[in-house]
Enzyme design. Sequence first.
Site, mmCIF file in Angstrom:
data_model
loop_
_atom_site.group_PDB
_atom_site.id
_atom_site.type_symbol
_atom_site.label_atom_id
_atom_site.label_comp_id
_atom_site.label_asym_id
_atom_site.label_seq_id
_atom_site.Cartn_x
_atom_site.Cartn_y
_atom_site.Cartn_z
ATOM 1 N N GLU A 1 0.807 -1.217 0.000
ATOM 2 C CA GLU A 1 0.000 0.000 0.000
ATOM 3 C C GLU A 1 0.842 1.270 0.000
ATOM 4 O O GLU A 1 0.327 2.367 -0.252
ATOM 5 C CB GLU A 1 -0.924 0.014 1.223
ATOM 6 C CG GLU A 1 -2.001 -1.065 1.220
ATOM 7 C CD GLU A 1 -3.066 -0.830 0.169
ATOM 8 O OE1 GLU A 1 -3.095 0.255 -0.427
ATOM 9 O OE2 GLU A 1 -3.874 -1.744 -0.071
ATOM 10 N N GLU B 1 7.763 -21.577 7.777
ATOM 11 C CA GLU B 1 7.852 -20.725 8.952
ATOM 12 C C GLU B 1 8.846 -21.260 9.982
ATOM 13 O O GLU B 1 9.279 -20.538 10.871
ATOM 14 C CB GLU B 1 6.490 -20.557 9.609
ATOM 15 C CG GLU B 1 5.971 -21.773 10.347
ATOM 16 C CD GLU B 1 4.712 -21.453 11.152
ATOM 17 O OE1 GLU B 1 4.731 -21.698 12.357
ATOM 18 O OE2 GLU B 1 3.737 -20.941 10.558
#
Length: 311
Positions: free
Chosen positions: A91, A122
Amino acid sequence: MTAYAELRAQLATLTTEAFHPELAEIDRQSTLDIARTMNAEDASVPAAVAARLPEIAAAVDAIAARMAHGGRLLYAGAGTAGRMGVLDASECPPTFNTDPSRVVGLIAGGPGAMVAAVEGAEDSPELAAADLAALDLTDRDTVVGISASGRTPYAIGAVRYARAHGALTVGLSCNADSALAAAAEHGIEVVVGPELLTGSTRLKAGTAQKLVLNMLSTITMIRLGKTYGNLMVDVRASNEKLRARSRHIVALATGAPDEAIEVALAATDGEVKPAILMVLAGVDAPTAAELLDAADGHLRAALAAAPPTTG
């Protein structure tokens, strides 16, 4: 103790994994009652963030200082936490006209992990180190490790690698006394408590991460002069909606008539900040660009340095 038993013991200490006994019958409630319960749970998140505002502010000041000298803001996380980082980074170019390389989101397992789980990614601190090494990490950069549990190896590995290479480090978790916060220079632990669905950290923990990342990026950009008051004067007008927003921002900042706004935006190729400077300081586009460059992009400083208007 087996590896499974050890992991289970670790998870049992985490508030984000704790069981909410009063919600054990939630599946028997009406839809409206479940919605009310969920909304009440979510309402507790801003207060948990508020308790960590001093740590957030300290991290922002440190990030902005590095970015002012060419550094980057890099997020690293797995699963929901990684997706939050990628979302926030994505963004920044349209909102603040930043180069896409200035704010980057890394997610364990790569871009494909945005939409599908990458098993085992992960659990690898080495993967985080490799991802950061591929970006040629420098001591001007900041790495924000994000993990609801505060124990995710990928996030901790990113912070440890970054710190070893002189980068600024921030650890954002949703449990107290987390390994992630301990590994970072700036630990931010937003303790939101047990989730509505036990262990589903895309809920309150995800909301808390979103709120904190909003602050880290937005306030950093304010500190870097990417806004004028609360106006997004570095917005990139890449579509018709944003072009309309650009005109509206110039109008709010200057009070000028539509014709003057169109002339200024045409002269600056649609760039809002120099257009505002043209209107308010009465200068041409090249002079506006020079003033902004001398002021490191800070519009208020450029306005203060502009020659007095006559007439």
